[in-house]
Design a protein around this motif. Structure first.
Motif, PDB file in Angstrom:
ATOM      1  N   SER A   1       0.848  -1.176   0.000  1.00  0.00           N
ATOM      2  CA  SER A   1       0.000   0.000   0.000  1.00  0.00           C
ATOM      3  C   SER A   1       0.888   1.232   0.000  1.00  0.00           C
ATOM      4  CB  SER A   1      -0.917   0.005   1.207  1.00  0.00           C
ATOM      5  OG  SER A   1      -0.170   0.302   2.349  1.00  0.00           O
ATOM      6  N   ARG A   2       0.267   2.338  -0.375  1.00  0.00           N
ATOM      7  CA  ARG A   2       0.973   3.602  -0.470  1.00  0.00           C
ATOM      8  C   ARG A   2       1.962   3.885   0.656  1.00  0.00           C
ATOM      9  NH1 ARG A   2      -0.568   5.218  -5.116  1.00  0.00           N
ATOM     10  NH2 ARG A   2      -0.009   3.036  -5.226  1.00  0.00           N
ATOM     11  N   ASP A   3       1.480   3.715   1.886  1.00  0.00           N
ATOM     12  CA  ASP A   3       2.308   4.165   2.995  1.00  0.00           C
ATOM     13  C   ASP A   3       3.128   3.037   3.604  1.00  0.00           C
ATOM     14  OD1 ASP A   3       0.158   2.869   3.845  1.00  0.00           O
ATOM     15  OD2 ASP A   3      -0.520   4.344   5.300  1.00  0.00           O
ATOM     16  N   ARG A   4       3.058   1.878   2.993  1.00  0.00           N
ATOM     17  CA  ARG A   4       3.806   0.758   3.532  1.00  0.00           C
ATOM     18  C   ARG A   4       5.280   0.914   3.152  1.00  0.00           C
ATOM     19  NH1 ARG A   4       3.830  -4.889   2.640  1.00  0.00           N
ATOM     20  NH2 ARG A   4       5.792  -5.483   3.580  1.00  0.00           N
ATOM     21  N   GLN A   5       6.151   0.640   4.101  1.00  0.00           N
ATOM     22  CA  GLN A   5       7.574   0.737   3.812  1.00  0.00           C
ATOM     23  C   GLN A   5       8.175  -0.673   3.771  1.00  0.00           C
ATOM     24  OE1 GLN A   5       9.218   3.626   3.311  1.00  0.00           O
ATOM     25  NE2 GLN A   5       7.408   4.878   3.645  1.00  0.00           N
ATOM     26  N   TYR A   6       9.152  -0.864   2.898  1.00  0.00           N
ATOM     27  CA  TYR A   6       9.781  -2.181   2.818  1.00  0.00           C
ATOM     28  C   TYR A   6      10.810  -2.370   3.931  1.00  0.00           C
ATOM     29  CZ  TYR A   6       8.174  -2.261  -2.050  1.00  0.00           C
ATOM     30  OH  TYR A   6       7.449  -2.231  -3.187  1.00  0.00           O
ATOM     31  N   SER A   7      10.869  -3.574   4.442  1.00  0.00           N
ATOM     32  CA  SER A   7      11.982  -3.918   5.319  1.00  0.00           C
ATOM     33  C   SER A   7      13.215  -4.060   4.429  1.00  0.00           C
ATOM     34  CB  SER A   7      11.687  -5.254   6.001  1.00  0.00           C
ATOM     35  OG  SER A   7      11.821  -6.293   5.054  1.00  0.00           O
ATOM     36  N   PRO A   8      14.415  -4.084   5.027  1.00  0.00           N
ATOM     37  CA  PRO A   8      15.604  -4.208   4.163  1.00  0.00           C
ATOM     38  C   PRO A   8      15.549  -5.462   3.285  1.00  0.00           C
ATOM     39  CG  PRO A   8      16.236  -3.789   6.440  1.00  0.00           C
ATOM     40  CD  PRO A   8      14.756  -3.884   6.438  1.00  0.00           C
ATOM     41  N   TRP A   9      15.013  -6.551   3.830  1.00  0.00           N
ATOM     42  CA  TRP A   9      14.975  -7.789   3.053  1.00  0.00           C
ATOM     43  C   TRP A   9      14.016  -7.663   1.880  1.00  0.00           C
ATOM     44  CZ3 TRP A   9      15.619  -7.636   8.282  1.00  0.00           C
ATOM     45  CH2 TRP A   9      16.794  -8.200   8.764  1.00  0.00           C
ATOM     46  N   GLU A  10      12.864  -7.077   2.171  1.00  0.00           N
ATOM     47  CA  GLU A  10      11.904  -6.865   1.075  1.00  0.00           C
ATOM     48  C   GLU A  10      12.487  -5.929   0.033  1.00  0.00           C
ATOM     49  OE1 GLU A  10       7.441  -6.790   2.744  1.00  0.00           O
ATOM     50  OE2 GLU A  10       8.822  -5.473   3.810  1.00  0.00           O
ATOM     51  N   MET A  11      13.177  -4.918   0.521  1.00  0.00           N
ATOM     52  CA  MET A  11      13.771  -3.953  -0.402  1.00  0.00           C
ATOM     53  C   MET A  11      14.712  -4.670  -1.370  1.00  0.00           C
ATOM     54  SD  MET A  11      16.539  -0.961   0.339  1.00  0.00           S
ATOM     55  CE  MET A  11      17.862  -2.083   0.714  1.00  0.00           C
ATOM     56  N   LEU A  12      15.583  -5.534  -0.811  1.00  0.00           N
ATOM     57  CA  LEU A  12      16.545  -6.223  -1.668  1.00  0.00           C
ATOM     58  C   LEU A  12      15.845  -7.172  -2.635  1.00  0.00           C
ATOM     59  CD1 LEU A  12      19.333  -7.002   0.932  1.00  0.00           C
ATOM     60  CD2 LEU A  12      19.431  -5.349  -0.931  1.00  0.00           C
ATOM     61  N   ARG A  13      14.876  -7.906  -2.107  1.00  0.00           N
ATOM     62  CA  ARG A  13      14.156  -8.850  -2.951  1.00  0.00           C
ATOM     63  C   ARG A  13      13.521  -8.099  -4.124  1.00  0.00           C
ATOM     64  NH1 ARG A  13      15.127 -13.354  -1.593  1.00  0.00           N
ATOM     65  NH2 ARG A  13      14.436 -13.207   0.545  1.00  0.00           N
TER      66      ARG A  13
ATOM     67  N   ASP B   1      12.268   2.890   5.035  1.00  0.00           N
ATOM     68  CA  ASP B   1      12.622   3.865   6.067  1.00  0.00           C
ATOM     69  C   ASP B   1      14.118   4.045   6.235  1.00  0.00           C
ATOM     70  OD1 ASP B   1      10.124   4.345   6.861  1.00  0.00           O
ATOM     71  OD2 ASP B   1      10.101   2.920   8.511  1.00  0.00           O
ATOM     72  N   LEU B   2      14.891   3.159   5.638  1.00  0.00           N
ATOM     73  CA  LEU B   2      16.333   3.168   5.894  1.00  0.00           C
ATOM     74  C   LEU B   2      16.955   4.471   5.395  1.00  0.00           C
ATOM     75  CD1 LEU B   2      17.087  -0.392   4.496  1.00  0.00           C
ATOM     76  CD2 LEU B   2      16.588   0.251   6.856  1.00  0.00           C
ATOM     77  N   ASP B   3      18.005   4.912   6.071  1.00  0.00           N
ATOM     78  CA  ASP B   3      18.654   6.113   5.537  1.00  0.00           C
ATOM     79  C   ASP B   3      19.539   5.732   4.356  1.00  0.00           C
ATOM     80  OD1 ASP B   3      21.344   5.594   6.482  1.00  0.00           O
ATOM     81  OD2 ASP B   3      20.533   5.949   8.477  1.00  0.00           O
ATOM     82  N   TYR B   4      19.954   6.754   3.616  1.00  0.00           N
ATOM     83  CA  TYR B   4      20.586   6.491   2.320  1.00  0.00           C
ATOM     84  C   TYR B   4      21.825   5.624   2.439  1.00  0.00           C
ATOM     85  CZ  TYR B   4      17.571  10.443   1.719  1.00  0.00           C
ATOM     86  OH  TYR B   4      16.495  11.269   1.763  1.00  0.00           O
ATOM     87  N   GLU B   5      22.639   5.931   3.440  1.00  0.00           N
ATOM     88  CA  GLU B   5      23.868   5.173   3.584  1.00  0.00           C
ATOM     89  C   GLU B   5      23.583   3.700   3.882  1.00  0.00           C
ATOM     90  OE1 GLU B   5      26.379   7.740   5.869  1.00  0.00           O
ATOM     91  OE2 GLU B   5      26.958   8.059   3.777  1.00  0.00           O
ATOM     92  N   THR B   6      22.586   3.505   4.742  1.00  0.00           N
ATOM     93  CA  THR B   6      22.240   2.132   5.110  1.00  0.00           C
ATOM     94  C   THR B   6      21.735   1.364   3.891  1.00  0.00           C
ATOM     95  OG1 THR B   6      21.572   3.074   7.219  1.00  0.00           O
ATOM     96  CG2 THR B   6      20.981   0.798   6.822  1.00  0.00           C
ATOM     97  N   ILE B   7      20.977   2.028   3.054  1.00  0.00           N
ATOM     98  CA  ILE B   7      20.506   1.361   1.831  1.00  0.00           C
ATOM     99  C   ILE B   7      21.701   0.889   1.013  1.00  0.00           C
ATOM    100  CG2 ILE B   7      19.372   1.744  -0.397  1.00  0.00           C
ATOM    101  CD1 ILE B   7      17.536   3.750   0.992  1.00  0.00           C
ATOM    102  N   LEU B   8      22.667   1.775   0.835  1.00  0.00           N
ATOM    103  CA  LEU B   8      23.837   1.406   0.033  1.00  0.00           C
ATOM    104  C   LEU B   8      24.603   0.250   0.683  1.00  0.00           C
ATOM    105  CD1 LEU B   8      25.285   4.794  -1.316  1.00  0.00           C
ATOM    106  CD2 LEU B   8      23.374   3.436  -2.120  1.00  0.00           C
ATOM    107  N   GLN B   9      24.659   0.266   2.020  1.00  0.00           N
ATOM    108  CA  GLN B   9      25.380  -0.819   2.696  1.00  0.00           C
ATOM    109  C   GLN B   9      24.696  -2.169   2.500  1.00  0.00           C
ATOM    110  OE1 GLN B   9      25.787   0.478   6.716  1.00  0.00           O
ATOM    111  NE2 GLN B   9      27.362   1.970   6.188  1.00  0.00           N
ATOM    112  N   TRP B  10      23.376  -2.159   2.588  1.00  0.00           N
ATOM    113  CA  TRP B  10      22.651  -3.415   2.371  1.00  0.00           C
ATOM    114  C   TRP B  10      22.880  -3.938   0.958  1.00  0.00           C
ATOM    115  CZ3 TRP B  10      19.905  -6.856   5.260  1.00  0.00           C
ATOM    116  CH2 TRP B  10      19.582  -6.479   6.561  1.00  0.00           C
TER     117      TRP B  10
END
Ligand SMILES: Nc1ncnc2c1ncn2[C@@H]1O[C@H](COP(=O)(O)OP(=O)(O)OP(=O)(O)O)[C@@H](O)[C@H]1O
Ligand SMILES: [Mg+2]
Length: 468
Positions: A230-242, A261-270
């Protein structure tokens, strides 16, 4: 796969005729007579029309469909380009020139004029008004929110055309038509589910439909339930990667990394940690790291120069750049790893609590919800603390942040922030206390930190330090 098959369905199924724009009868009743007046050679009193309403309900589509149906040449421009003088001049010239006797008539579309409501764009607004005054062709503008005070002159100069939010039934009907055209098996309940989630935005509904249909070849309720967020749903890091690694299209990859919700640096690290987990072919891995490295450099540059308007390039590189690097590796079900760097931080176990405490301390004062604070404010705060210890010191004092909070926010720059704080606090003290030793300074700081606001109000003397 042919290039046509890869075309986004929102483009492939754009209405070609006015009749195909569904459930905007009211808008058509206002717009079409006005357009016909233009085409009949008698320009109406209002030379521009302003289409307004929610996203993805057919505003741009109606202009395009009308242009197609009446064989008009569509001169299109995103209104945010109105900062560039040469673009303004180009459009102004077209607008002021009469079509030749046998040439095609024109219609001018200035999309998304609400994007230019900022004061910096004052010149852009004036340019549009001038355009409306001088035009010899119909001008249509679109906006989601036309009620901004600054757009008032445009409203006054335009025929206002309201668009409705589409209802669930309209959306299901539109999706069904696409399923048939694509010969894809679609469960009715699945389409209903997508429609509900889309909140009246047909564009996003069509995008959701396409991502499920192309990933799986059919659209069932189960699939849709697990895939459509849904619009306001945020992905967990695992969902994001998948989602990122499964993406077939650039927009899917970009959406994957911007809906978290992850910050930019954390996204890049994952992503960094998991490229070799997901990809097996060395050339794929090489390309993906190349894109990620460029994202990282871009992010560093943005932070240094505070040019946040470049952020979307970071997302382009880290999202589509990484996802579309996969040319040879087959998609496999991978078990993603937690980034080592974050793991080390998280081991202290405090991180989460500290983040929450900061949200408590600051979020309330800046009047945003805790969730919004964590996702939208905290990442920027962290950047300020890491990059600008002088600003950070003021914030730390104003919000009375604890040492642990400052450590979390500033990371390696902790000492620098503390030094700036000490300097500021010294300046706030009376001159006689300036020579205090470091330890008394420290206790003064605590005291000052607690009472900064009330004290400066009460004393009204001495030097006042403005915190912001
Ligand atoms: N009323 C509608 N009838 C048919 N198709 C529609 C309608 N509304 C939206 N669509 C579909 O959704 C896509 C996006 O619609 P469109 O670009 O017209 O939205 P919009 O109202 O201009 O949104 P925005 O404000 O975000 O620009 C179109 O390509 C079209 O496929
Ligand atoms: Mg539009």
């Amino acid at each position: 796969m042919s290039s046509l098959a890869r075309m986004p369905w929102v483009i492939k199924y754009r209405p070609k005729r006015v009749e195909e724009v569904v459930n905007q009868e009211q808008a058509k009743r206002v717009f079409l007579p006005w357009l016909r007046q233009w085409l009949g050679g008698k320009p109406p009193e209002k030379k521009a029309a302003l289409f307004y309403g929610p996203a993805g309900v057919g505003k741009t589509s109606l202009v395009e469909a009308a242009a197609h149906e009446y064989r008009l040449e569509l001169i299109e421009m995103n209104a945010s380009d109105f900062r560039r003088r040469e673009d303004i001049d180009r459009i102004a010239k077209i607008a002021a020139t009469q079509s030749s006797l046998f040439g095609r008539k024109k219609i001018i579309l200035l999309d998304e004029v609400d994007g230019i409501s900022g004061t910096a764009d004052r010149g852009g607004l004036d340019a549009i008004l001038e355009l409306i005054n001088n035009t010899r062709h119909p001008i249509v503008m679109t906006a989601n929110d036309p009620w901004d005070q600054k757009l008032r002159p445009l409203r006054d100069a335009s025929l206002m055309v309201a668009f409705n939010r589409l209802n669930e039934r309209d959306i299901v009907t539109a999706l069904k038509r696409i399923c048939e055209a694509e010969r894809i098996e679609c469960e009715h309940d699945a389409l209903k589910y997508i429609a509900q989630r889309s909140e009246g935005d047909l564009r996003s509904a069509i995008n959701d439909l396409q991502s499920v249909a192309e990933g799986y070849g059919r659209v069932t309720l189960d699939l849709v339930r697990s895939l459509v967020v849904s619009r306001d749903r945020q992905y967990s890091p695992w969902e994001m990667l998948r989602n990122l690694f499964m993406s077939k299209y650039a927009w899917q990859a970009k959406r994957a990394i911007t809906h978290t919700d992850l910050d930019y640096e954390t996204i890049l690290q994952w992503i960094n940690e998991n490229i070799p987990v997901q990809y097996s072919d060395p050339s794929d891995i090489w390309r993906a790291y190349e894109a990620l490295a460029r994202a990282d450099i871009m992010l560093a540059r943005i932070k240094r120069t505070m040019s946040w308007d470049l952020l979307s390039y970071v997302f382009d590189l880290a999202g589509p750049g990484v996802a579309l690097s996969r040319k040879k590796s087959k998609f496999k079900w991978a078990k993603y790893q937690f980034p080592q760097k974050i793991l080390m931080l998280a081991r202290t176990k405090e991180t989460r609590e500290i983040r929450n405490a900061i949200a408590e301390a600051v979020g309330k004062r800046v009047l945003v919800s805790k969730r919004k604070f964590l996702s939208d404010v905290l990442p920027f705060m962290k950047i300020i603390f890491e990059e600008r210890p002088d600003y950070a010191a003021r914030i730390a004092i104003a919000y009375n942040l604890t040492d642990n909070m400052i450590k979390y926010l500033a990371g390696p720059r902790y000492q620098a922030v503390k030094e700036h704080m000490n300097m500021l606090l010294l300046r706030m003290e009376k001159p006689s206390t300036v020579s205090a030793s470091a330890t008394t300074r420290e206790s003064k700081r605590k005291e000052a930190g607690r009472g900064v606001r009330s004290r400066s109000k009460r004393s009204g003397r001495g030097r006042q330090t403005t915190l912001f």
